[in-house]
Design an enzyme around this catalytic site. Structure first.
Site, PDB file in Angstrom:
ATOM      1  N   LYS A  23       4.621  -7.159  29.724  1.00  0.00           N
ATOM      2  CA  LYS A  23       4.218  -7.151  28.060  1.00  0.00           C
ATOM      3  C   LYS A  23       3.793  -5.476  28.102  1.00  0.00           C
ATOM      4  O   LYS A  23       3.065  -4.987  28.600  1.00  0.00           O
ATOM      5  CB  LYS A  23       3.359  -7.726  27.879  1.00  0.00           C
ATOM      6  CG  LYS A  23       2.943  -8.140  26.362  1.00  0.00           C
ATOM      7  CD  LYS A  23       1.383  -8.507  25.916  1.00  0.00           C
ATOM      8  CE  LYS A  23       0.873  -6.747  26.347  1.00  0.00           C
ATOM      9  NZ  LYS A  23       0.861  -5.802  24.686  1.00  0.00           N
ATOM     10  N   GLY A  64      -4.734  -0.274  32.469  1.00  0.00           N
ATOM     11  CA  GLY A  64      -5.763  -0.223  30.865  1.00  0.00           C
ATOM     12  C   GLY A  64      -7.633  -0.043  31.184  1.00  0.00           C
ATOM     13  O   GLY A  64      -7.459  -0.171  32.127  1.00  0.00           O
ATOM     14  N   SER A  65      -8.039  -0.953  29.707  1.00  0.00           N
ATOM     15  CA  SER A  65      -9.332  -0.172  30.299  1.00  0.00           C
ATOM     16  C   SER A  65     -10.200  -0.830  30.424  1.00  0.00           C
ATOM     17  O   SER A  65      -9.452  -2.111  31.145  1.00  0.00           O
ATOM     18  CB  SER A  65      -9.524  -0.217  28.472  1.00  0.00           C
ATOM     19  OG  SER A  65      -9.477  -1.592  27.976  1.00  0.00           O
ATOM     20  N   THR A  66     -11.251  -1.434  31.674  1.00  0.00           N
ATOM     21  CA  THR A  66     -11.823  -1.964  32.314  1.00  0.00           C
ATOM     22  C   THR A  66     -12.394  -2.689  30.740  1.00  0.00           C
ATOM     23  O   THR A  66     -13.000  -4.183  31.529  1.00  0.00           O
ATOM     24  CB  THR A  66     -13.303  -0.952  32.601  1.00  0.00           C
ATOM     25  OG1 THR A  66     -13.104  -0.326  33.141  1.00  0.00           O
ATOM     26  CG2 THR A  66     -14.451  -1.684  33.863  1.00  0.00           C
ATOM     27  N   VAL A 113     -10.580  -4.355  28.849  1.00  0.00           N
ATOM     28  CA  VAL A 113      -9.348  -5.199  28.715  1.00  0.00           C
ATOM     29  C   VAL A 113      -9.137  -6.223  30.162  1.00  0.00           C
ATOM     30  O   VAL A 113      -9.371  -7.328  30.578  1.00  0.00           O
ATOM     31  CB  VAL A 113      -8.605  -4.845  28.239  1.00  0.00           C
ATOM     32  CG1 VAL A 113      -7.116  -6.222  28.179  1.00  0.00           C
ATOM     33  CG2 VAL A 113      -8.372  -4.442  27.293  1.00  0.00           C
ATOM     34  N   GLU A 150      -6.446  -1.968  37.629  1.00  0.00           N
ATOM     35  CA  GLU A 150      -5.917  -0.745  37.428  1.00  0.00           C
ATOM     36  C   GLU A 150      -6.650   0.037  36.102  1.00  0.00           C
ATOM     37  O   GLU A 150      -6.090   0.389  35.316  1.00  0.00           O
ATOM     38  CB  GLU A 150      -4.780   0.324  38.050  1.00  0.00           C
ATOM     39  CG  GLU A 150      -4.545   2.231  38.238  1.00  0.00           C
ATOM     40  CD  GLU A 150      -4.499   2.979  37.018  1.00  0.00           C
ATOM     41  OE1 GLU A 150      -6.190   3.576  36.245  1.00  0.00           O
ATOM     42  OE2 GLU A 150      -3.885   2.858  36.673  1.00  0.00           O
ATOM     43  N   GLU A 208     -14.632   7.518  28.813  1.00  0.00           N
ATOM     44  CA  GLU A 208     -13.369   7.481  29.141  1.00  0.00           C
ATOM     45  C   GLU A 208     -13.239   7.702  27.542  1.00  0.00           C
ATOM     46  O   GLU A 208     -13.223   7.167  26.823  1.00  0.00           O
ATOM     47  CB  GLU A 208     -12.835   6.822  29.675  1.00  0.00           C
ATOM     48  CG  GLU A 208     -11.341   7.014  29.666  1.00  0.00           C
ATOM     49  CD  GLU A 208     -10.533   6.212  30.668  1.00  0.00           C
ATOM     50  OE1 GLU A 208      -9.617   6.615  31.641  1.00  0.00           O
ATOM     51  OE2 GLU A 208     -10.480   4.960  30.142  1.00  0.00           O
ATOM     52  N   CYS A 245      -5.549   8.873  32.837  1.00  0.00           N
ATOM     53  CA  CYS A 245      -6.938   7.734  33.552  1.00  0.00           C
ATOM     54  C   CYS A 245      -7.390   8.228  34.642  1.00  0.00           C
ATOM     55  O   CYS A 245      -8.575   8.600  34.278  1.00  0.00           O
ATOM     56  CB  CYS A 245      -7.044   6.108  33.940  1.00  0.00           C
ATOM     57  SG  CYS A 245      -5.039   6.146  34.905  1.00  0.00           S
TER      58      CYS A 245
END
Length: 504
Positions: free
Chosen positions: A195, A248-250, A252, A271, A402, A305
């Site tokens: 996805k 992606g983000s922490t 999510v 990651e 971030e 990131c």
């Protein structure tokens, strides 16, 4: 204020590089198909804020179909059963096709993500092909071990593909994230559902097309375009997916892990975000390191990131370094990513653009000093000036969260002990940069910082052989390096009695 390219006829001619959009539908079981619902969503060009194309919007029902195809391909299809040498040959053909379509792929990432076209042509797309080749070379070298048992048993292990994998990839590096997930999973013999981010679906669909041309069997690689809270959530919680790999983000990442735990307890690798320190000691060449510090924050418009956005400068060179940094920031060119003279394109979409501007305002509200930049560029599109703050306290929002944009926080330090403590004063632990000519300092600091990747006198020094991943809330699991294959393999232990063994 940073330099800004004009938005007139010179830029219009650059649009000649924009390719016709060929693939807008879901890719399931080797075919491009409409979503079950028939719904579509718009993908937007961040340069112009205009619609590029309407893309099929995948949802749970589409994920079910893709997983069914991947399950069939794994349980009964040829891919997991092929000799590794055959998987290698097909993957090498895939890599060759990527190289043959470099310009079109680079252009797709430029119009979808605002990435620099020149960098895409010379770095992103060729590196993607090399990543596929790297893991193709590993496909026929996956071996178990023969064990010396403590009893009268013969023992050995097999390394087998983990099964059906769900890859959920971010929008900031659409090409690299696609191949760094897909490459090792293909080499291991897995099948998969990918996805891409809803902001950047175009290149993932093109890669699916190339994979089929290369001879990857139907059902092995499926691409579902759609939203994270629907299609992404369906992948994370699907009972017939054996592994999820998410970048992606922490925030999510937590949701992905929760969904995996409450479904079939599938394996997960994450990651996630970062707030990396870039530490500059007073024995460096100021001019050279200032270039590195600037690109360490502003590269890819700060949408990376591992960006070294917390810049610590030792007090002996602080003023000189800051003056040099500001001069270079003012010469940093923002503009259309198809212009070869541009250093920084637009942010990926309106939401990210507005988020960055909020962080800039928050920095000013909390008392940081805005040294340069800090404003939207005066043109259509999601362009933001390269921004540098000083007088930044370690607990300020801009030093802790971030931002994922072209925003740098500069701090002064005195001693090695102080900067180690401050560098570690974050919930993240993805990367760090250490700039010094003193080997003892480099060794001490690199061993003391809690981060997954440490770069000494360099930055963004990625390599196929160098494992990449984080500590703390930057996630777990590693991309790149041969050890990342282990994410897509499981170990089976086999024991048999020796002849005349009492076990018989």
């Amino acid at each position: 204020m940073s330099s800004l390219q004009s938005n007139g006829s010179a830029v219009e001619s650059l649009d000649d590089k924009i390719p016709k959009i060929k693939f807008t539908k879901l890719f399931i079981n080797g075919q491009f198909v409409d979503s079950v619902s028939g719904r579509t969503f718009e993908t937007i060009d961040p340069r112009t804020e205009e619609v590029i194309a309407k893309i099929s919007e995948g949802d749970k029902e589409d994920v079910d179909l893709a997983v069914k195809a991947a399950r069939q391909a794994f349980d009964h299809g040829p891919w997991p059963r092929l000799p590794g040498s055959q998987r290698r040959r097909i993957m090498l053909k895939f890599a060759d096709l990527i190289n043959e379509n470099t310009e079109e792929l680079a252009a797709l990432d430029s119009i979808d993500a605002g990435k620099l076209y020149s960098m895409g042509k010379i770095i992103d797309i060729p590196a993607a092909a090399e990543t596929i080749r790297y893991f193709a070379g590993a496909a026929d070298k996956i071996h178990g071990a023969t064990l010396k048992m403590s009893r009268e048993l013969q023992g050995y292990t097999l390394k087998e593909p983990i099964g059906v994998v769900g890859h959920i990839i971010p929008w900031n590096f659409p090409t690299q994230m696609f191949v760094v997930k897909v490459g090792p999973a293909l080499a291991a013999g897995c099948t998969m559902v990918v996805k891409p981010a809803e902001q950047t679906p175009l290149s993932a669909l093109y890669y699916a097309h190339l994979a089929k041309l290369a001879g990857i069997p139907d059902g092995v690689l499926n691409v579902i375009t759609g939203y994270g809270h629907t299609a992404g959530a369906a992948i994370s919680s699907h009972m017939d997916i054996d592994k999820v790999s998410f970048t992606g983000s922490t925030e999510v990442g937590r949701l992905v892990m929760q969904a995996a735990a409450t479904s079939n307890l599938k394996a997960v690798s994450l990651e996630l975000g970062g707030k990396s320190p870039f530490i500059i000691f007073d024995d460096v060449d100021v001019d050279k390191v200032a270039d590195l510090a600037l690109s360490g924050t502003m590269y890819n418009k700060g949408e990376i990131c591992v960006a070294g956005t917390r810049v610590f400068i030792q007090e002996g060179i602080y003023d000189k370094f800051l003056n040099t940094l500001v001069e270079k920031a003012k010469a940093w060119v923002v503009g259309d990513p198809f212009d070869p003279n541009v250093h920084q394109g637009p942010q990926v979409d309106k939401k990210q653009y507005e988020k960055i501007l909020w962080f800039i305002d928050q920095g000013k509200r909390e008392g940081a000093t805005l040294l340069t930049g800090g404003k939207p560029c005066d043109r259509k599109g999601y362009y933001i000036e390269p921004t540098i703050f000083t007088d930044v306290a370690d607990d300020m929002t801009i030093a802790q969260e971030e931002i994922f944009g072209p925003v740098m926080s500069v701090m002064k330090f005195k001693t090695v002990e102080e900067v180690i403590k401050r560098a570690n004063a974050t919930k993240y632990g993805l990367a760090a940069g250490i700039m010094t000519n003193n080997l003892n300092i480099a060794n001490r600091v690199s061993r003391s910082i809690r981060a997954g990747v440490i770069w000494i006198n360099c930055y963004f020094a990625f390599d196929q052989d160098l494992p990449y991943g984080g500590y703390k809330m930057s996630g777990f699991g590693r991309d790149f390096g041969l050890e990342c294959l282990n994410k897509y393999l499981q170990v089976k232990s086999i024991a048999t009695p020796l002849y005349d063994s009492p076990w018989l």
